[in-house]
Write a protein that holds these residues in place. Structure first.
Motif, PDB file in Angstrom:
ATOM      1  N   ILE A   1     -35.788  63.932 163.007  1.00  0.00           N
ATOM      2  CA  ILE A   1     -35.587  63.339 161.690  1.00  0.00           C
ATOM      3  C   ILE A   1     -35.667  64.447 160.650  1.00  0.00           C
ATOM      4  O   ILE A   1     -36.699  65.097 160.520  1.00  0.00           O
ATOM      5  N   GLU A   2     -34.547  64.688 159.953  1.00  0.00           N
ATOM      6  CA  GLU A   2     -34.467  65.725 158.919  1.00  0.00           C
ATOM      7  C   GLU A   2     -34.924  67.086 159.454  1.00  0.00           C
ATOM      8  O   GLU A   2     -35.660  67.816 158.812  1.00  0.00           O
TER       9      GLU A   2
ATOM     10  N   ARG B   1     -43.968  62.196 156.093  1.00  0.00           N
ATOM     11  CA  ARG B   1     -44.275  63.614 155.919  1.00  0.00           C
ATOM     12  C   ARG B   1     -45.426  64.043 156.829  1.00  0.00           C
ATOM     13  O   ARG B   1     -45.422  65.138 157.395  1.00  0.00           O
TER      14      ARG B   1
ATOM     15  N   LYS C   1     -44.205  64.100 160.509  1.00  0.00           N
ATOM     16  CA  LYS C   1     -43.499  65.347 160.808  1.00  0.00           C
ATOM     17  C   LYS C   1     -44.486  66.452 161.154  1.00  0.00           C
ATOM     18  O   LYS C   1     -44.352  67.154 162.164  1.00  0.00           O
TER      19      LYS C   1
ATOM     20  N   GLU D   1     -28.425  72.478 155.161  1.00  0.00           N
ATOM     21  CA  GLU D   1     -28.368  71.022 155.047  1.00  0.00           C
ATOM     22  C   GLU D   1     -29.708  70.391 155.395  1.00  0.00           C
ATOM     23  O   GLU D   1     -30.176  69.475 154.716  1.00  0.00           O
ATOM     24  N   GLU D   2     -30.358  70.915 156.440  1.00  0.00           N
ATOM     25  CA  GLU D   2     -31.644  70.357 156.849  1.00  0.00           C
ATOM     26  C   GLU D   2     -32.724  70.643 155.819  1.00  0.00           C
ATOM     27  O   GLU D   2     -33.606  69.811 155.571  1.00  0.00           O
TER      28      GLU D   2
ATOM     29  N   LYS E   1     -35.215  66.623 149.769  1.00  0.00           N
ATOM     30  CA  LYS E   1     -34.853  65.329 149.177  1.00  0.00           C
ATOM     31  C   LYS E   1     -35.815  64.244 149.610  1.00  0.00           C
ATOM     32  O   LYS E   1     -36.233  63.399 148.812  1.00  0.00           O
ATOM     33  N   SER E   2     -36.198  64.256 150.892  1.00  0.00           N
ATOM     34  CA  SER E   2     -37.115  63.230 151.393  1.00  0.00           C
ATOM     35  C   SER E   2     -38.480  63.337 150.748  1.00  0.00           C
ATOM     36  O   SER E   2     -39.176  62.338 150.562  1.00  0.00           O
TER      37      SER E   2
ATOM     38  N   MET F   1     -32.131  68.216 153.006  1.00  0.00           N
ATOM     39  CA  MET F   1     -32.549  66.877 153.410  1.00  0.00           C
ATOM     40  C   MET F   1     -34.071  66.751 153.378  1.00  0.00           C
ATOM     41  O   MET F   1     -34.623  65.733 152.929  1.00  0.00           O
ATOM     42  N   HIS F   2     -34.751  67.799 153.848  1.00  0.00           N
ATOM     43  CA  HIS F   2     -36.209  67.763 153.865  1.00  0.00           C
ATOM     44  C   HIS F   2     -36.758  67.710 152.441  1.00  0.00           C
ATOM     45  O   HIS F   2     -37.660  66.923 152.128  1.00  0.00           O
TER      46      HIS F   2
END
Length: 828
Positions: free
Chosen positions: A331-332, A653, A656, A112-113, A119-120, A116-117
């Motif tokens: 976050i993500e 990005r 992160k 899932e992570e 997708k972002s 999500m990453h």
């Protein structure tokens, strides 16, 4: 975020060509401009940007990966084929050792992570044709904006996206930059870079973990396929990269627990105000607060300023403890640093006027907090969180015995950074007025604000808020620069030093000729006194223009007459006149009739005075963990460190990646520090009894009845049973100092001693806090309002804690047996 293919790794990095000057140009100094690659092949005049290129192989390890946004592509099929043929030709070659992994933070993500990453990274993506792009974000070369530059001729800052020039050779051993208005002629030079495969930042690649270039980088798509195929994929331990595994301190644990409690209250209040179910109200997930730097330092007073106040015994330096507090939010799947607070604590051992003072030197944040919703009061949730962190810190300082807080509400200039390098362009820079007010519609994140202090007053953390001018310049007597607190880089300290250097003899003579009445009670003995008064007059005029920006916060009550904090003895106050607070000394001097606790309002109406006993801690000694780290020695050092390595926060990005690398440096520094201590046999290895986690360098919880039991903060927070066992936090044994407990256990030990203590004829007992404990016993015996008395309430709580663990059926401590009976009735 440029990247290069594998064939380019062995070549030297392209340099900016300096060229030869034309005949019609000045041969002494030839200014050339940096140029950027153009995908179309046309080399246009460059803007002020720098390519995130891979450094040459001969660079040192520190530079390796510092500014690059690059990851090597995986080997091609043709290369694999050639390698296979070579292996078939020589079957006696030994098998190649498998390459290590664990160089990507993505490897520890769940499916899932990872999704999500990915997708972002695709949000706002623009499809590019016939151009090699990053497989993750779909973008081509992404460029790091250059750090701030200033023209060497006019000293003006070279704005982003503007042209500038550099000389062909260094001048006086330094590289200079010339802005376009100062130099109108330039020449174009070619600078090329190879194609793009995967951005280092998109892939969350950590070059510091692959300095020998022997690791295989596995992209997120491949990791996702591995996970979905249910193959036995090796699990890598990356937990050391998480923010929650940084060493905890008593301060960070105090603020974090308080913030958690306040967020639960806010969620409930928002649900009630909106009529929603409490489960439908979103909450911020995975917030981690840590103190990443805590060390003793000193502020050295300007020598001229110290000599000027020598007659008033002004010290030459002020010792303090510097601390850096960071807030992370996951976050993500990535811990992102979103908030930073830098403070200076001048304790009870420091000389006046800095004694027992706290200076909030810098506060900064980036706008990535989630969720983006408003609270029940209408303010943004991120504002609520940052407010509570500040209030929590002030409350912690108040418990330790600090009395005053200072802040200079100075906003950064547009484009400048306080702590975090390069903020999002969508994040506004506040004006000074907005900085003070912190209105609901405007959301700056830099310093203390009035609305936060109003909350602190409502929660009884702050007793009064004023400003530097009203505190030190409005009183009609004893106006001297020696009363002003001295903080390095503060507005008033710098202004005082500047004004002092501008004094003239004629101005001093004019002040000396003034009458005593004109000077409002200030006596002039010599020229130094005249200079002091002249300095304060000039400084008062300058400060009065922006006095609202220089905030002074009282954590404890200050006497209205002498302006000194009431640390002990009686405090007399009027319930009708909210601003009247008197120490016992000033009240005795003003008292009209002995024994009457009254004061006259406006010369007519008499008001009765209430009284309370003050007993603030005699020392502000900090028993918390010492955390040294060269990167966070100062704001400037951390900002320079971030600029050097391109740890930027202008996009999510990059935030992160920057947070990942900052955490890596913090963990590496902590491990190095721990190994150095271990090598000196000064560190006692301590583990959590439940999970066996090493708590040698962080706080842990121990039990009153079983000192050998230890619980890490995670086990303690996740177990309701442990929270009911009266465990108390302990600071680890570092530098040969034995573990130190918090005040509660010291009070318990003092109570047990004081009850059995019988003073000898030779004098009073020397046991620490014995006299304080005896006062508590005597107070509870004579107090007539025990249920409403705070002292009696706290004393009863300590007795209940003692009774909970007491194993003596005939214990003689007052109320111990009664408390045991209550526990038995409740099944405890």
């Amino acid at each position: 975020d440029a990247n290069i293919n594998k064939e380019c790794l062995g070549s030297k990095r392209s340099n900016y060509h300096l060229g030869v000057p034309d005949d019609d140009e000045d041969e002494d100094v030839v200014f050339l401009r940096e140029t950027l690659p153009s995908e179309s092949g046309h080399h246009c005049p460059s803007k002020r940007q720098r390519v995130e290129a891979h450094p040459p192989p001969d660079q040192d390890d520190e530079t390796l990966g510092s500014g690059m946004d690059v990851v090597e592509p995986m080997e091609t099929d043709e290369h694999t084929k050639r390698e296979g043929e070579a292996n078939n030709a020589d079957t006696t070659m030994p098998l190649e050792k498998p390459k290590k992994r664990d160089v990507s933070l993505v490897e520890r993500f769940t499916e899932e992570e990872i999704e999500m990453h990915l997708k972002s990274l695709h949000e706002g993506r623009v499809e590019l044709k016939d151009i090699e792009t990053c497989q993750l974000c779909g973008e081509s070369q992404l460029l790091f904006p250059a750090p701030p530059l200033y023209c060497s001729l006019c000293n003006c800052r070279i704005q982003d996206e503007s042209l500038y020039y550099i000389p062909e050779e260094t001048i006086s051993g330094a590289q200079h930059q010339i802005c376009s208005p100062c130099y109108d002629h330039c020449r174009r030079q070619k600078f090329t870079l190879s194609g793009v495969d995967i951005h280092q930042i998109c892939g969350l690649y950590n070059p510091e973990k692959d300095t020998d270039k022997t690791s295989d980088y596995i992209c997120p798509y491949c990791l996702l396929e591995e996970s979905r195929s249910n193959n036995n994929v090796e699990v890598h331990d990356n937990t050391d990269l998480e923010a929650k595994d940084l060493p905890e301190t008593i301060l960070s644990h105090f603020i974090e627990r308080r913030l958690t409690r306040r967020l639960k209250e806010e969620r409930r209040q928002t649900a009630e105000a909106t009529g929603m179910s409490i489960d439908d109200v979103s909450v911020p997930d995975d917030l981690t607060l840590r103190v990443v730097f805590s060390a003793d330092k000193s502020t050295h007073v300007n020598k001229t300023f110290a000599d000027f106040l020598h007659n008033e015994h002004y010290p030459s330096e002020f010792p303090y403890r510097s601390k850096v507090i960071l807030l992370f939010q996951k976050i993500e799947g990535v811990d992102v640093c979103i908030f930073a607070l830098l403070v200076q604590e001048f304790g009870s051992e420091c000389s006046q006027p800095n004694k027992r003072s706290v200076y909030i030197s810098y506060l900064d944040s980036v706008k990535y907090f989630r969720p983006e919703r408003v609270t029940f009061s209408g303010e943004a949730l991120r504002t609520f969180v940052y407010h509570e962190i500040l209030i929590g810190y002030l409350e912690y300082c108040k418990f330790r015995g600090f009395t005053t807080g200072y802040i200079w509400a100075c906003p950064p200039q547009k484009g400048e950074d306080f702590v975090m390098y390069s903020h999002p362009k969508t994040q506004q820079t506040p004006s000074t007025k907005k900085l003070r007010e912190w209105s609901v519609s405007f959301l700056p994140f830099y310093v203390w604000y009035v609305s936060m202090l109003d909350k602190a007053k409502e929660q009884s953390v702050v007793t009064n808020v004023t400003n530097l001018y009203d505190r030190f310049f409005v009183p009609t007597c004893n106006i001297t620069a020696a009363r002003l607190p001295y903080f390095e880089g503060s507005f008033w300290s710098s202004s005082a030093e500047l004004l002092m250097s501008q004094e003239t003899e004629s101005e001093v003579e004019n002040v000396k000729s003034l009458s005593r009445r004109a000077l409002k009670g200030n006596k002039i003995k010599d020229s130094n006194d005249a200079k002091n008064i002249l300095l304060m007059r000039k400084l008062g005029i300058r400060i009065s223009n922006q006095k609202e920006d220089l905030i002074v916060v009282d954590l404890h009550y200050t006497c209205t007459r002498c302006s000194e904090t009431i640390l002990s003895g009686l405090r007399l106050f009027c319930k009708k006149c909210k601003n009247l607070q008197l120490c016992q000394r000033c009240h005795d001097l003003e008292e009209e009739l002995p024994g009457e606790h009254t004061h006259t309002m406006n010369g007519e109406e008499k008001h009765s005075l209430s009284q309370a006993t003050m007993n603030i801690q005699s020392t502000t000694e900090d028993n918390d963990v010492i955390l040294g780290n060269n990167t966070f020695e100062s704001r400037q050092m951390f900002l320079s460190f971030s600029q050097k390595h391109n740890y930027r926060f202008d996009t999510l990005r990059r935030a992160k990646n920057s947070s990942m690398m900052i955490l890596h440096h913090l963990h590496t520094s902590n491990k190095l520090h721990q190994s150095q201590i271990s090598s000196g046999a000064l560190l006692q290895v301590v583990t959590c009894t439940a999970c066996q986690k090493d708590v040698s360098t962080t706080i842990y919880y121990t039990s009153l009845c079983c000192p050998s039991y230890r619980a890490c903060t995670s086990c303690y927070s996740n177990s309701k049973y442990l929270r009911l066992r009266h465990l108390f936090p302990v600071v680890p044994c570092i530098h040969g100092i034995p573990p130190r407990t918090v005040v509660t256990m010291e009070i318990l030990e003092a109570l047990l001693h004081a009850h059995a203590c019988r003073p000898t004829a030779a004098g009073s007992c020397s046991y620490p806090k014995c006299s304080v404990a005896k006062i508590l016993f005597n107070h509870t015996e004579v107090c007539e309002k025990q249920r409403a008395c705070r002292t009696c309430t706290h004393f009863a709580m300590v007795i209940r804690i003692h009774a909970y663990h007491c194993q003596d059926p005939n214990c003689s401590i007052p109320r111990c047996s009664c408390a045991k009976e209550q526990f038995a009735m409740r099944g405890l």
